[in-house]
Design a protein around this motif. Sequence first.
Motif, short mmCIF file in Angstrom:
data_model
loop_
_atom_site.label_atom_id
_atom_site.label_comp_id
_atom_site.label_asym_id
_atom_site.label_seq_id
_atom_site.Cartn_x
_atom_site.Cartn_y
_atom_site.Cartn_z
N GLN A 1 38.68 46.02 44.31
CA GLN A 1 38.64 44.66 43.78
C GLN A 1 38.13 44.62 42.34
O GLN A 1 38.58 43.81 41.54
CB GLN A 1 37.76 43.78 44.69
CG GLN A 1 38.44 43.49 46.01
CD GLN A 1 37.99 42.16 46.60
OE1 GLN A 1 37.13 41.47 46.06
NE2 GLN A 1 38.58 41.80 47.72
N VAL A 2 37.21 45.53 42.03
CA VAL A 2 36.67 45.56 40.67
C VAL A 2 37.80 45.84 39.67
O VAL A 2 37.89 45.21 38.61
CB VAL A 2 35.57 46.63 40.55
CG1 VAL A 2 35.10 46.75 39.11
CG2 VAL A 2 34.40 46.31 41.46
N GLN B 1 40.99 45.24 40.16
CA GLN B 1 41.84 44.05 40.10
C GLN B 1 41.25 43.02 39.15
O GLN B 1 41.96 42.40 38.37
CB GLN B 1 41.96 43.42 41.50
CG GLN B 1 42.70 44.27 42.51
CD GLN B 1 42.69 43.61 43.88
OE1 GLN B 1 42.70 42.39 43.99
NE2 GLN B 1 42.67 44.42 44.92
N LEU B 2 39.94 42.84 39.25
CA LEU B 2 39.26 41.85 38.41
C LEU B 2 39.44 42.21 36.93
O LEU B 2 39.79 41.35 36.12
CB LEU B 2 37.77 41.80 38.79
CG LEU B 2 36.91 40.82 38.02
CD1 LEU B 2 37.37 39.40 38.24
CD2 LEU B 2 35.45 40.96 38.45
N LEU C 1 30.31 41.60 32.59
CA LEU C 1 30.41 40.15 32.77
C LEU C 1 29.16 39.47 32.24
O LEU C 1 29.24 38.41 31.62
CB LEU C 1 30.63 39.82 34.25
CG LEU C 1 32.02 40.09 34.79
CD1 LEU C 1 32.12 39.66 36.25
CD2 LEU C 1 33.08 39.37 33.97
N LEU C 2 28.01 40.09 32.48
CA LEU C 2 26.75 39.50 31.98
C LEU C 2 26.81 39.33 30.47
O LEU C 2 26.45 38.30 29.93
CB LEU C 2 25.56 40.38 32.37
CG LEU C 2 24.94 40.08 33.74
CD1 LEU C 2 23.82 41.05 34.03
CD2 LEU C 2 24.43 38.65 33.80
N GLN D 1 42.99 41.46 35.75
CA GLN D 1 43.29 40.04 35.56
C GLN D 1 42.54 39.45 34.38
O GLN D 1 43.06 38.58 33.68
CB GLN D 1 42.97 39.26 36.85
CG GLN D 1 43.89 39.65 37.97
CD GLN D 1 43.77 38.73 39.17
OE1 GLN D 1 43.32 37.60 39.06
NE2 GLN D 1 44.17 39.22 40.33
N LEU D 2 41.33 39.94 34.14
CA LEU D 2 40.57 39.43 32.99
C LEU D 2 41.22 39.87 31.69
O LEU D 2 41.33 39.11 30.74
CB LEU D 2 39.12 39.92 33.05
CG LEU D 2 38.22 39.18 34.06
CD1 LEU D 2 36.86 39.86 34.16
CD2 LEU D 2 38.06 37.71 33.70
N MET E 1 31.10 48.40 40.73
CA MET E 1 30.52 47.07 40.74
C MET E 1 29.44 46.93 39.67
O MET E 1 29.40 45.96 38.93
CB MET E 1 29.96 46.81 42.13
CG MET E 1 29.77 45.37 42.51
SD MET E 1 31.22 44.34 42.26
CE MET E 1 31.84 44.15 43.90
N ILE F 1 30.99 46.49 36.09
CA ILE F 1 31.61 45.20 35.78
C ILE F 1 30.54 44.11 35.69
O ILE F 1 30.66 43.18 34.90
CB ILE F 1 32.72 44.85 36.80
CG1 ILE F 1 33.51 43.60 36.36
CG2 ILE F 1 32.15 44.58 38.17
CD1 ILE F 1 34.38 43.82 35.18
N ARG F 2 29.49 44.27 36.47
CA ARG F 2 28.43 43.27 36.44
C ARG F 2 27.81 43.21 35.04
O ARG F 2 27.63 42.14 34.46
CB ARG F 2 27.36 43.62 37.47
CG ARG F 2 26.34 42.50 37.66
CD ARG F 2 25.48 42.77 38.87
NE ARG F 2 24.82 44.07 38.77
CZ ARG F 2 24.61 44.88 39.80
NH1 ARG F 2 25.00 44.55 41.01
NH2 ARG F 2 24.01 46.03 39.62
N TYR G 1 40.58 38.85 27.79
CA TYR G 1 39.21 39.35 27.63
C TYR G 1 39.25 40.81 27.27
O TYR G 1 40.14 41.55 27.71
CB TYR G 1 38.41 39.17 28.92
CG TYR G 1 38.02 37.74 29.15
CD1 TYR G 1 36.84 37.23 28.64
CD2 TYR G 1 38.85 36.90 29.88
CE1 TYR G 1 36.50 35.91 28.83
CE2 TYR G 1 38.53 35.58 30.09
CZ TYR G 1 37.34 35.09 29.56
OH TYR G 1 37.01 33.80 29.75
#
Lengths: 289, 282, 268
Positions: free
Chosen positions: A248-249, A251-252, A277-278, A255-256, A270, A273-274, A261
């Motif tokens: 999923q990471v 995929q994210l 995103l932060l 899409q971003l 995870m 990406i965290r 982005y």
Amino acid sequence: MPLVVENLNHIYMKGGPYETQALHDVSFTIRDGEFVGLIGHTGSGKSTLVQHLNGLLQPDSGRVLVDGTDLADKTADRKQIRCKVGLVFQYAENQLFEETVEKDIAFGPKNLGLDAAEVDRRVREAMRQVALDYETISQKSVFELSGGQMRRAAIAGVLAMKPSVLVLDEPCAGLDPHGREEILGLIKRLHTESGATIVMVSHSMDDVAQLAERVLVMEKGRLVMDGTPEEVFTRGEELRSMGLDVPQVVQLCEQLRARGYEIPERIYRMEDIREILLKILKKGEHHAQ
Amino acid sequence: MAEQRMDEDRILATDVTYRYPDAERNAVDQVSMRVKRGEFLAILGHNGSGKSTLAKLFNALYVPESGTVLMCGMDTRDDELVFEIRQNAGMVFQNPDNQIVATIVEEDVAFGLENNGVPPAEIRVRIDEALKIVNMSEYARKAPHMLSGGQKQRVAIAGVLAMKPKVIVLDESTAMLDPSGRAEVMNTVHRLNRDEGISIVIITHYMSEAATADYVIVMDDGKIRLTGTPRKVFSDVETVRSLGLDVPPMTGLAHDLRHAGIDIRPDVLTVEEMVEEVCRLS
Amino acid sequence: MLNDITLGQYFPGTSPIHRMDPRMKLILTIIYIVGVFLVKSFAGYAVAFLFLYLIVRIAEIPFKYLIKGVKPLRFIIIFTFLLNLFFLTGETPLLDIGPVHLTREALFNAVYFSLRLVFLVMGTSVLTLTTSPVQLTDALERLLHPLQRFHFPAHELAMMMTIALRFIPTLLDETDKIQKAQMARGADFESGNLIQRAKAMIPLLVPLFVSSFRRANDLAMAMEARCYRGGDHRTRLRELRYTRLDAVAAVVMCGFIVVIILEGRIFG
């Protein structure tokens, strides 16, 4: 080089009407202390490959070398070689059979002909590795354990053989989230603390992404990808065309990026990406203020 | 027959308690819940939380010690109604190998109808229809052991479907399947829910499956601990984790981001929603 | 990879023999066997063989499949032959060396009784080659149905056969898996003396037993959930119907029996 696979070919029911080539010219080397994720659709040849790694199946051509010894070598002690690659099967708890947990874990070491003191030492060590308490659990019947505990006892039974490579086929299949977490945690610990060389077969891309340092992808009996998780998981389209998921990471990230982005390439964990995103979102807040 | 109302109860459990013989604790303890017509419910809980026991109380495989279970209005304690209840509430189990009875696919689909004494001509029509709905028509004459796990489970669903049930309960029916088998089964039950108006109850360990349900019930120690839409239930990340479960990866990510001071919605479930939130916030 | 093992020895086809009602096939097979018992001479066996050969041709089965069916029983047949040869007494000596006395009558009987066994096996082979296990089970259940009045468990018997047939491939698969898992733990199933080998089977048999028990439990639960309540008032998807084909087959079989009886009168 604990494990070398060279030009491996395997054909089921050779000469019969149902002849199928399960493995096509598979080659790879697994280095000491590596954590390899092996993925592929059901029927891709993963299980056949895994059974070659400790000589349960014999190749039609090609060879498998374990610590430099050819598995097909007639002069070598087959039992000894077979135990150098520890194989934990899917639903491994189905192989438990002894009256007590201790006896079951001791089955492998005893088959190796070790003396009682060494067997006992190995049983205690293996139980510690899978976080089963020796004092309270060793004398219990295997059938009194919970599902997750049975699975761990079965893994201990393989660990007690002290294999140089540990191969786990779908170690989390059928467990609840808590049980899955326990098993993944213990596999991770085996790798980081004892430096064990591990091959994990899994359908869960998220699990592989979190744990593996290298990913092998099988399709239709061929090894189609071999690289770091970054390299493999960025080939999302190809993976999907093989009927495999993408974590999923990943995929994210895809899409971003499509939304404009700037996400660095090769992000699949995870934690990573965290952080990204932060950074993006904290910046967004500054703009807003 | 009276016209069926949309809010009609398919399953209505009131203060249901069940204890296994010789057990010390109640496996299901004072549980009340309902499933309405056309609803899709997911029951979550770690192993031993009582969720499978609850499922078996729906179709009179177990009978409550106290409290009542009404399946389509029929009390499961009434011996006379047992077979009518089971015909209305079909059940698909975990292990695909252990629920197929016959040696040929179509004969297995016919099994329930044969038991209920349906005339052969009618059986023929119904099994052809059921196999078509689950996309297994071309396997009608095959031996079950030649099928993949996902295909076997679809055969099991067809066997239930041929009985024309109002509710289908899937007791961890995807636990032993690979991702594509799981997708086959989930797509099939969603289609049945949508097109045939059959109420679905799934018991699962996969949070991604639960996320597609209308409602989620989280069980622990025989009791219902959380209930609501998946969005509402999963956004309570701490409680869900404390009950030995997990949340969908994106919900976990949103939770972490909130902890770091980002004002992101706590009830993000999918990758798409996460993308939308990131766009909104930046 | 045990998936491709065909159960029993069913040879799929669409010949008239395949299309016959399995009940009629079962009955006629029994009659054929009775016929073989009525044979008095080698001429009779010749008739029985021709008849069988004809059926096999109609059924479009390679004849070697019948021979294959006899193979597993070869020791019993050879044993029967030798037993008759050496332990029967007669009047016309053939051979007399030391303790060995062979007579013409003993030789005749040895050949006669072993041939009877061969025909018995080949006759039933034709049945199992042209009838799937499912059809056979169906036929057995329905033929035995009238006995249910005397509390004979015909339905239960058939259900047990069906479940056994259904689970044999599953359990074979499982055996293979467990065996490999134990071999990966250094178990040795291949060497040692008889007692050691028997002991080596425990790690295989215990898990297999445990899992069979669990499967049985699951299956019982699943059958109950699907309204199973025994054989009463049960209907079946497939109904068996006698057709003209079966009538023709019955008449032909009667012809065979008449010939055999006549043969007995003439040569017996």
